[in-house]
Write a protein that holds these residues in place. Structure first.
Motif, PDB file in Angstrom:
ATOM      1  N   ARG A 227      64.338 -81.286-105.750  1.00 56.58           N
ATOM      2  CA  ARG A 227      63.038 -81.491-106.375  1.00 56.58           C
ATOM      3  C   ARG A 227      61.916 -81.569-105.361  1.00 56.58           C
ATOM      4  O   ARG A 227      60.738 -81.568-105.720  1.00 56.58           O
ATOM      5  CB  ARG A 227      63.069 -82.759-107.237  1.00 56.58           C
ATOM      6  N   GLN A 228      62.260 -81.670-104.073  1.00 59.93           N
ATOM      7  CA  GLN A 228      61.226 -81.753-103.033  1.00 59.93           C
ATOM      8  C   GLN A 228      61.124 -80.453-102.233  1.00 59.93           C
ATOM      9  O   GLN A 228      60.549 -80.407-101.163  1.00 59.93           O
ATOM     10  CB  GLN A 228      61.541 -82.928-102.100  1.00 59.93           C
ATOM     11  N   ARG A 229      61.659 -79.399-102.795  1.00 62.75           N
ATOM     12  CA  ARG A 229      61.665 -78.097-102.121  1.00 62.75           C
ATOM     13  C   ARG A 229      60.238 -77.623-101.822  1.00 62.75           C
ATOM     14  O   ARG A 229      59.952 -77.115-100.740  1.00 62.75           O
ATOM     15  CB  ARG A 229      62.394 -77.088-103.003  1.00 62.75           C
ATOM     16  N   TYR A 230      59.345 -77.781-102.787  1.00 60.79           N
ATOM     17  CA  TYR A 230      57.969 -77.306-102.595  1.00 60.79           C
ATOM     18  C   TYR A 230      57.247 -78.122-101.521  1.00 60.79           C
ATOM     19  O   TYR A 230      56.518 -77.572-100.693  1.00 60.79           O
ATOM     20  CB  TYR A 230      57.187 -77.356-103.908  1.00 60.79           C
ATOM     21  N   LEU A 231      57.457 -79.451-101.515  1.00 58.41           N
ATOM     22  CA  LEU A 231      56.849 -80.285-100.474  1.00 58.41           C
ATOM     23  C   LEU A 231      57.348 -79.866 -99.094  1.00 58.41           C
ATOM     24  O   LEU A 231      56.580 -79.847 -98.123  1.00 58.41           O
ATOM     25  CB  LEU A 231      57.167 -81.763-100.724  1.00 58.41           C
ATOM     26  N   ALA A 232      58.632 -79.530 -99.012  1.00 57.73           N
ATOM     27  CA  ALA A 232      59.197 -79.072 -97.737  1.00 57.73           C
ATOM     28  C   ALA A 232      58.550 -77.759 -97.309  1.00 57.73           C
ATOM     29  O   ALA A 232      58.228 -77.558 -96.128  1.00 57.73           O
ATOM     30  CB  ALA A 232      60.705 -78.893 -97.870  1.00 57.73           C
ATOM     31  N   LYS A 234      55.530 -76.703 -97.955  1.00 57.21           N
ATOM     32  CA  LYS A 234      54.183 -76.963 -97.447  1.00 57.21           C
ATOM     33  C   LYS A 234      54.220 -77.539 -96.030  1.00 57.21           C
ATOM     34  O   LYS A 234      53.396 -77.178 -95.185  1.00 57.21           O
ATOM     35  CB  LYS A 234      53.443 -77.934 -98.377  1.00 57.21           C
ATOM     36  N   ARG A 235      55.169 -78.411 -95.770  1.00 56.72           N
ATOM     37  CA  ARG A 235      55.242 -78.994 -94.417  1.00 56.72           C
ATOM     38  C   ARG A 235      55.612 -77.942 -93.373  1.00 56.72           C
ATOM     39  O   ARG A 235      55.087 -77.950 -92.257  1.00 56.72           O
ATOM     40  CB  ARG A 235      56.253 -80.143 -94.395  1.00 56.72           C
ATOM     41  N   LEU A 236      56.525 -77.034 -93.731  1.00 52.78           N
ATOM     42  CA  LEU A 236      56.887 -75.978 -92.787  1.00 52.78           C
ATOM     43  C   LEU A 236      55.695 -75.069 -92.512  1.00 52.78           C
ATOM     44  O   LEU A 236      55.502 -74.603 -91.387  1.00 52.78           O
ATOM     45  CB  LEU A 236      58.062 -75.165 -93.339  1.00 52.78           C
ATOM     46  N   ALA A 237      54.883 -74.825 -93.530  1.00 50.37           N
ATOM     47  CA  ALA A 237      53.678 -74.017 -93.338  1.00 50.37           C
ATOM     48  C   ALA A 237      52.675 -74.760 -92.456  1.00 50.37           C
ATOM     49  O   ALA A 237      52.077 -74.171 -91.543  1.00 50.37           O
ATOM     50  CB  ALA A 237      53.050 -73.676 -94.682  1.00 50.37           C
ATOM     51  N   ASP A 238      52.489 -76.052 -92.701  1.00 51.95           N
ATOM     52  CA  ASP A 238      51.529 -76.833 -91.926  1.00 51.95           C
ATOM     53  C   ASP A 238      51.976 -77.007 -90.478  1.00 51.95           C
ATOM     54  O   ASP A 238      51.144 -77.166 -89.581  1.00 51.95           O
ATOM     55  CB  ASP A 238      51.338 -78.212 -92.563  1.00 51.95           C
ATOM     56  N   LEU A 239      53.300 -76.999 -90.248  1.00 49.60           N
ATOM     57  CA  LEU A 239      53.811 -77.122 -88.876  1.00 49.60           C
ATOM     58  C   LEU A 239      53.546 -75.855 -88.071  1.00 49.60           C
ATOM     59  O   LEU A 239      53.582 -75.872 -86.847  1.00 49.60           O
ATOM     60  CB  LEU A 239      55.315 -77.408 -88.916  1.00 49.60           C
ATOM     61  N   THR A 255      58.445 -67.212-108.378  1.00 54.64           N
ATOM     62  CA  THR A 255      57.531 -66.580-107.435  1.00 54.64           C
ATOM     63  C   THR A 255      56.085 -66.836-107.830  1.00 54.64           C
ATOM     64  O   THR A 255      55.258 -67.251-106.999  1.00 54.64           O
ATOM     65  CB  THR A 255      57.789 -65.057-107.388  1.00 54.64           C
ATOM     66  N   GLN A 256      55.760 -66.604-109.093  1.00 55.35           N
ATOM     67  CA  GLN A 256      54.387 -66.816-109.565  1.00 55.35           C
ATOM     68  C   GLN A 256      54.008 -68.291-109.495  1.00 55.35           C
ATOM     69  O   GLN A 256      52.896 -68.643-109.071  1.00 55.35           O
ATOM     70  CB  GLN A 256      54.253 -66.304-111.004  1.00 55.35           C
ATOM     71  N   LYS A 257      54.944 -69.161-109.880  1.00 54.85           N
ATOM     72  CA  LYS A 257      54.676 -70.598-109.895  1.00 54.85           C
ATOM     73  C   LYS A 257      54.411 -71.135-108.482  1.00 54.85           C
ATOM     74  O   LYS A 257      53.444 -71.886-108.267  1.00 54.85           O
ATOM     75  CB  LYS A 257      55.866 -71.327-110.520  1.00 54.85           C
ATOM     76  N   VAL A 258      55.234 -70.758-107.524  1.00 58.13           N
ATOM     77  CA  VAL A 258      55.066 -71.243-106.152  1.00 58.13           C
ATOM     78  C   VAL A 258      53.758 -70.718-105.552  1.00 58.13           C
ATOM     79  O   VAL A 258      53.011 -71.462-104.897  1.00 58.13           O
ATOM     80  CB  VAL A 258      56.270 -70.830-105.274  1.00 58.13           C
ATOM     81  N   ALA A 259      53.460 -69.439-105.783  1.00 53.79           N
ATOM     82  CA  ALA A 259      52.218 -68.860-105.256  1.00 53.79           C
ATOM     83  C   ALA A 259      50.999 -69.574-105.830  1.00 53.79           C
ATOM     84  O   ALA A 259      50.048 -69.903-105.102  1.00 53.79           O
ATOM     85  CB  ALA A 259      52.159 -67.365-105.558  1.00 53.79           C
ATOM     86  N   GLU A 260      51.021 -69.826-107.124  1.00 57.45           N
ATOM     87  CA  GLU A 260      49.880 -70.505-107.756  1.00 57.45           C
ATOM     88  C   GLU A 260      49.697 -71.912-107.204  1.00 57.45           C
ATOM     89  O   GLU A 260      48.573 -72.351-106.957  1.00 57.45           O
ATOM     90  CB  GLU A 260      50.085 -70.553-109.277  1.00 57.45           C
ATOM     91  N   ASP A 265      46.673 -75.631-103.629  1.00 58.06           N
ATOM     92  CA  ASP A 265      46.684 -76.588-102.522  1.00 58.06           C
ATOM     93  C   ASP A 265      45.943 -76.074-101.289  1.00 58.06           C
ATOM     94  O   ASP A 265      46.021 -76.683-100.222  1.00 58.06           O
ATOM     95  CB  ASP A 265      48.128 -76.947-102.152  1.00 58.06           C
ATOM     96  N   GLY A 266      45.240 -74.953-101.421  1.00 57.26           N
ATOM     97  CA  GLY A 266      44.370 -74.493-100.354  1.00 57.26           C
ATOM     98  C   GLY A 266      44.965 -73.532 -99.355  1.00 57.26           C
ATOM     99  O   GLY A 266      44.354 -73.257 -98.322  1.00 57.26           O
TER     100      GLY A 266
END
Length: 580
Positions: A227-232, A234-239, A255-260, A265-266
């Motif tokens: 359930r924390q896959r999306y938070l992970a 974002k952190r990998l992108a921010d790193l 795919t559409q859901k994650v992209a949106e 989130d900017g």
């Protein structure tokens, strides 16, 4: 290493190579081009994505065909329209000095009549997707009865996409004495079958070992709660502040859901999947190539036409079903001699699949931790500092310096630096100051860890005889229930029925969702089993106190079996029964 001049290419092609800035041939080009130029032989070439396969078959074909003839002499089949257009454009660049050359792309999503007109003008080479080519042959809009060279590019991908029958039908309309060149990143049994059926004593060219991942790509995995896959993500992108990546999801919906969510989130993100129109796909790819999009979220099918050399990371938001697909995914980075990173975000239940991939690609995965909030703040701060330090001064600012200096005349250099960098640092600090640790210990268990959660086990009256395996049933259930990938677990598929678990919190939703739901004209029965959260098959609850929805009397045992058309397919979605 040889130069292109050593490969036997003519002056027109060498001039184009010079214009394109190619210096030395890649390994697959060095092995394939002289062989194809010197012999009329069938060839099987195994090489990873991004190793220059298009030039390896493109230059020999351009040199061998008769430019003065308007007969179609070369046919190239590719899995997607993006790749079809890419090959066509590259061949035109290679043959820019071949006066009279006409290369035509035919693919779905564009006017078939316009494509037919282009072919009638005299196309020596046709580049096509299998579906559109088969359609045009059926309409007698194209004649491939006299071709001399046939290329199956990304053969494993075409077969993986279900094009076997289309390919065999297309090749049946070609001469038996043609030369067939098969290029593939991997060699599964389906590709070997094609080679055996349509090729005669082919020469085999292998770059590296069969089915082995690229040496330019490193592989990492991160273990998190599903359930924390999306938070992970974002952190990998921010790193990685300068990330330029493809994020792979298994379904168009995800795919559409994650992209949106990324856009909300900017992040500079975009989606690429089969539900987009050709024009939408073209716009997304143009933005990605121009690096206006830093994170392209894509399905495996849609991403097969991506040919961008500067991709820094491939992020597997979800692992694919097939190991060969992972090889293709990771091959999107580490291209043209550059290095890249393939990251995998996994739940504990998927760890055994990491080991399977390691064995197949003969590369070790490095287990890494999802970074903490403060680690990300430090990385982002230093990234900004380096950008400021390396920025060239724009002297157009000089006219405003007096006003700026006046504003900061009582501020020390140290305070000014703190103020300047606090603008960006504060944003990340406020977001991550109370961030939780997302990492889980990596124990290679095949089961989801449910020791700290309450789960409910359900019975459902569909099984193997309805064409489901555990993964297909899991995907169908989460799609209908609109739950996360790891919210449906412990799926056991039997002959005519199955069992699955969800958290007890979803119990009411499951029962209400499957109330009055039909499959292939029969009612679906979902009931709670006696044993909650134990993962045992057990018996369904019986008696007055049982909780259940649906009715087994609606189970039509004469209904068609072995097809998935009734559940989850676009042509026959699950439907609600009308109440009388």
């Amino acid at each position: 290493m040889n130069t292109f001049q050593d490969l036997g290419l003519n002056s027109d092609l060498l001039q184009a190579i010079t214009d394109l800035g190619f210096k030395t041939p890649s390994e697959v080009q060095e092995k394939a081009i002289p062989t194809l130029l010197s012999e009329e032989r069938d060839l099987v070439a195994l090489a990873q994505t991004g190793t220059g396969k298009t030039a390896a078959f493109g230059f020999p074909m351009l040199q061998k065909i008769n430019i003065d003839s308007r007969t179609t002499q070369g046919l190239i089949l590719s899995p997607t329209r993006e790749l079809c257009l890419q090959i066509t454009n590259e061949l035109k660049l290679y043959g820019k000095y071949c006066n009279g050359l006409n290369v035509v792309a035919i693919y779905g999503g564009a006017s078939i009549n316009e494509q037919a007109k282009e072919i009638k003008k005299g196309a020596q080479i046709v580049v096509a997707t299998p579906g559109r080519m088969k359609d045009m042959i059926g309409r007698k809009m194209v004649d491939i009865s006299k071709i001399e060279y046939a290329v199956l590019d990304e053969a494993d991908e075409m077969l993986n996409m279900g094009f076997y029958e289309d390919i065999t039908d297309i090749l049946s309309h070609t001469p038996k004495d043609k030369s067939t060149w098969l290029f593939s990143a991997t060699m599964p049994k389906e590709v070997a079958t094609i080679a055996k059926k349509f090729m005669h004593n082919p020469i085999e060219v292998t770059v590296g070992a069969k089915n082995v991942g690229s040496e330019q790509v490193s592989h990492e995995y991160y273990v998190v709660n599903g359930r924390q896959r999306y938070l992970a993500l974002k952190r990998l992108a921010d790193l990685n502040p300068d990330i330029f990546s493809v994020v792979f999801c298994r379904t168009k919906r995800d795919t559409q859901k994650v992209a949106e969510k990324l856009i909300e989130d900017g992040y500079n993100a975009g989606a690429l999947h089969g539900d987009l129109s050709q024009n939408q796909r073209d716009l997304v790819m143009k933005a990605f190539r121009n690096k206006q999009i830093q994170m392209l979220v894509a399905t495996d099918v849609a991403a097969r036409g991506i040919d961008v050399d500067d991709i820094t990371h491939v992020i597997n938001y979800q692992l694919p079903d097939e190991i060969e697909t992972y090889t293709h995914r990771s091959g999107r980075t580490g291209r043209a001699g550059k290095t890249g990173v393939s990251m995998v975000i996994v739940a504990k239940s998927e760890l055994r699949r990491i080991k399977s991939i390691e064995r197949k690609i003969q590369k070790d995965f490095i287990k890494k931790d999802i970074p903490s909030g403060m680690e990300i703040c430090e990385v982002q701060l230093m990234s900004l500092a380096n950008k400021v330090h390396n920025t060239e001064i724009n002297h157009k600012i000089d006219g405003y310096l007096d006003s700026i200096n006046q504003l900061f005349e009582e501020v020390t250099k140290e305070e000014l630096i703190k103020k300047f960098f606090s603008v960006e640092f504060t944003r990340f600090y406020n977001y991550y100051k109370d961030a939780q640790d997302l990492n889980l210990e990596a124990s290679h268990s095949s089961e989801r860890d449910t020791s700290n959660e309450q789960s409910t086990r359900f019975f459902i009256n569909v099984g193997k005889k309805d064409g489901f395996n555990w993964m297909e049933l899991k995907d169908m259930l989460r799609d209908i229930l609109q739950l996360g990938k790891d919210d449906v677990f412990k799926v056991d598929v039997m002959g005519t029925f199955s069992f699955f678990n969800t958290e007890t919190a979803h119990e009411k939703k499951v029962l209400e969702t499957f109330n009055n739901l039909e499959y292939n004209g029969r009612k679906i029965s979902v009931e709670i089993t006696e044993e909650k959260g134990q993962g045992k098959k057990g018996k369904r609850q019986r008696g007055n106190g049982r909780k259940q929805r649906g009715n087994n009397k609606g189970f039509d045992r004469s209904a068609p079996r072995g097809k998935r058309s009734g559940f989850g397919g676009a042509s026959s979605r699950p439907r609600r029964s009308r109440r009388k």
